[in-house]
Design a protein around this motif. Structure first.
Motif, mmCIF file in Angstrom:
data_model
loop_
_atom_site.group_PDB
_atom_site.id
_atom_site.type_symbol
_atom_site.label_atom_id
_atom_site.label_comp_id
_atom_site.label_asym_id
_atom_site.label_seq_id
_atom_site.Cartn_x
_atom_site.Cartn_y
_atom_site.Cartn_z
ATOM 1 N N LEU A 1 8.461 1.176 1.378
ATOM 2 C CA LEU A 1 8.321 2.472 0.714
ATOM 3 C C LEU A 1 7.484 2.346 -0.551
ATOM 4 O O LEU A 1 6.602 3.168 -0.815
ATOM 5 N N PHE A 2 7.754 1.294 -1.331
ATOM 6 C CA PHE A 2 6.985 1.062 -2.566
ATOM 7 C C PHE A 2 5.509 0.855 -2.248
ATOM 8 O O PHE A 2 4.631 1.396 -2.921
ATOM 9 N N LYS A 3 5.241 0.093 -1.191
ATOM 10 C CA LYS A 3 3.850 -0.177 -0.798
ATOM 11 C C LYS A 3 3.140 1.111 -0.393
ATOM 12 O O LYS A 3 1.969 1.319 -0.736
ATOM 13 N N SER A 4 3.851 1.995 0.310
ATOM 14 C CA SER A 4 3.264 3.253 0.743
ATOM 15 C C SER A 4 2.971 4.170 -0.436
ATOM 16 O O SER A 4 1.906 4.790 -0.512
ATOM 17 N N VAL A 5 3.942 4.257 -1.369
ATOM 18 C CA VAL A 5 3.760 5.103 -2.547
ATOM 19 C C VAL A 5 2.616 4.575 -3.407
ATOM 20 O O VAL A 5 1.768 5.339 -3.890
ATOM 21 N N PHE A 6 2.582 3.245 -3.602
ATOM 22 C CA PHE A 6 1.521 2.633 -4.398
ATOM 23 C C PHE A 6 0.161 2.890 -3.773
ATOM 24 O O PHE A 6 -0.810 3.202 -4.458
ATOM 25 N N SER B 1 12.857 -2.286 3.698
ATOM 26 C CA SER B 1 12.558 -0.860 3.715
ATOM 27 C C SER B 1 12.097 -0.377 2.350
ATOM 28 O O SER B 1 11.148 0.413 2.239
ATOM 29 N N THR B 2 12.758 -0.866 1.305
ATOM 30 C CA THR B 2 12.378 -0.499 -0.059
ATOM 31 C C THR B 2 10.974 -0.992 -0.387
ATOM 32 O O THR B 2 10.171 -0.281 -0.990
ATOM 33 N N HIS B 3 10.685 -2.218 0.029
ATOM 34 C CA HIS B 3 9.346 -2.791 -0.211
ATOM 35 C C HIS B 3 8.279 -1.982 0.519
ATOM 36 O O HIS B 3 7.200 -1.717 -0.028
ATOM 37 N N MET C 1 19.125 -7.209 3.899
ATOM 38 C CA MET C 1 17.776 -7.696 4.153
ATOM 39 C C MET C 1 16.872 -6.555 4.633
ATOM 40 O O MET C 1 15.754 -6.378 4.182
ATOM 41 N N ALA C 2 17.438 -5.765 5.591
ATOM 42 C CA ALA C 2 16.669 -4.639 6.115
ATOM 43 C C ALA C 2 16.408 -3.606 5.042
ATOM 44 O O ALA C 2 15.334 -3.006 4.975
ATOM 45 N N SER C 3 17.401 -3.407 4.175
ATOM 46 C CA SER C 3 17.259 -2.446 3.085
ATOM 47 C C SER C 3 16.162 -2.871 2.115
ATOM 48 O O SER C 3 15.379 -2.057 1.645
ATOM 49 N N ALA C 4 16.112 -4.169 1.805
ATOM 50 C CA ALA C 4 15.092 -4.697 0.897
ATOM 51 C C ALA C 4 13.706 -4.522 1.491
ATOM 52 O O ALA C 4 12.753 -4.146 0.805
#
Length: 251
Positions: free
Chosen positions: A10-15, A6-8, A1-4
């Motif tokens: 990171l994606f939001k920051s890159v976007f 974190s991935t979200h 759950m934490a990994s998901a």
């Protein structure tokens, strides 16, 4: 759950970083294009007594919809860039700041429909007969890169903006009224220029008789309003969930 999560994140920051880069690139590009056009592009004057005058100093560059649109695009992307830092890009903010409201209004009402109007109309007439819109005599003074910045990139960047930034559209009445005021004012402006300079802003108007010009103007207005509706439609399709959420919050 934490990994998901974190991935979200990171994606939001890159976007978000890519969106800001898009706004920065567009703001610099259109601002420089305006500067170069205003400062360095000088239209040729006829060398022969019977040569056709294609440009009159009355109104300067501000008589061209292309130039006015470039200003609109530059202002929009500068506002968007400022909103990236001091406003909010939250999809449906509870209380959007003034800069976000202005950004959404400017994109919906002017930036999208006018950009597509300029780009599509220019390249359509160019394909039919370039002398109607961009005579060959301009090639030595109007560089190709500037032509694409003002007539091609405006479309490319505004379409990218549709897919990278959600905006809350105004009511259709308010949006179309704002666009109608702008386009109506421009039609009045080009007739004022014709009156004082005896030269139509665009060569295509020289070859049209009065009834044909009326049809042309009506068609351009109708086309621009259709482009507004296209922008609204694309926004509703691409950001369907956000539109529904915004509508629920508005009730």
């Amino acid at each position: 759950m934490a990994s998901a999560a974190s991935t979200h994140s990171l994606f939001k920051s890159v976007f978000g970083a890519l969106r800001t880069l898009l706004h920065l690139t567009a703001a610099v590009q259109f601002t420089y294009g305006i500067y170069y056009d205003y400062k360095y592009v000088e239209f040729p004057t006829p060398t022969e007594p019977d040569s056709k005058l294609i440009h009159h100093p009355f109104g300067g560059k501000f008589k061209y919809l292309t130039f006015l649109d470039a200003i609109i695009q530059a202002v929009y992307y500068i506002v968007s860039l400022a909103n990236d830092f001091v406003g909010t890009n939250e999809l449906v903010p509870r209380r959007p700041p003034a800069i976000r409201k202005f950004k959404d209004w400017l994109m919906s009402t002017l930036a999208f429909p006018v950009a597509l109007n300029v780009g599509i109309t220019f390249w359509t007439l160019y394909a039919i007969d370039r002398e109607l819109v961009f005579p060959k005599v301009l090639d030595p003074v109007f560089p190709g890169w500037l032509n694409h910045v003002l007539h091609t990139n405006i479309v490319v960047f505004i379409v990218l903006e549709i897919f990278t930034s959600y905006r809350a559209y105004p009511t259709r009445t308010k949006g179309l009224t704002g666009l109608a005021i702008f386009m109506g004012s421009y039609l009045v402006w080009i007739h004022i220029i014709k009156h004082y300079s005896n030269v139509w802003v665009y060569p295509v108007l020289e070859v049209l008789q009065l009834p044909q010009r009326i049809v042309f103007f009506v068609a351009v207005l109708g086309f621009t309003f259709a482009l507004y509706l296209l922008g609204e439609f694309l926004n509703n399709v691409v950001w369907a969930k956000e539109v529904k959420l915004s509508q629920r919050k508005a009730k």
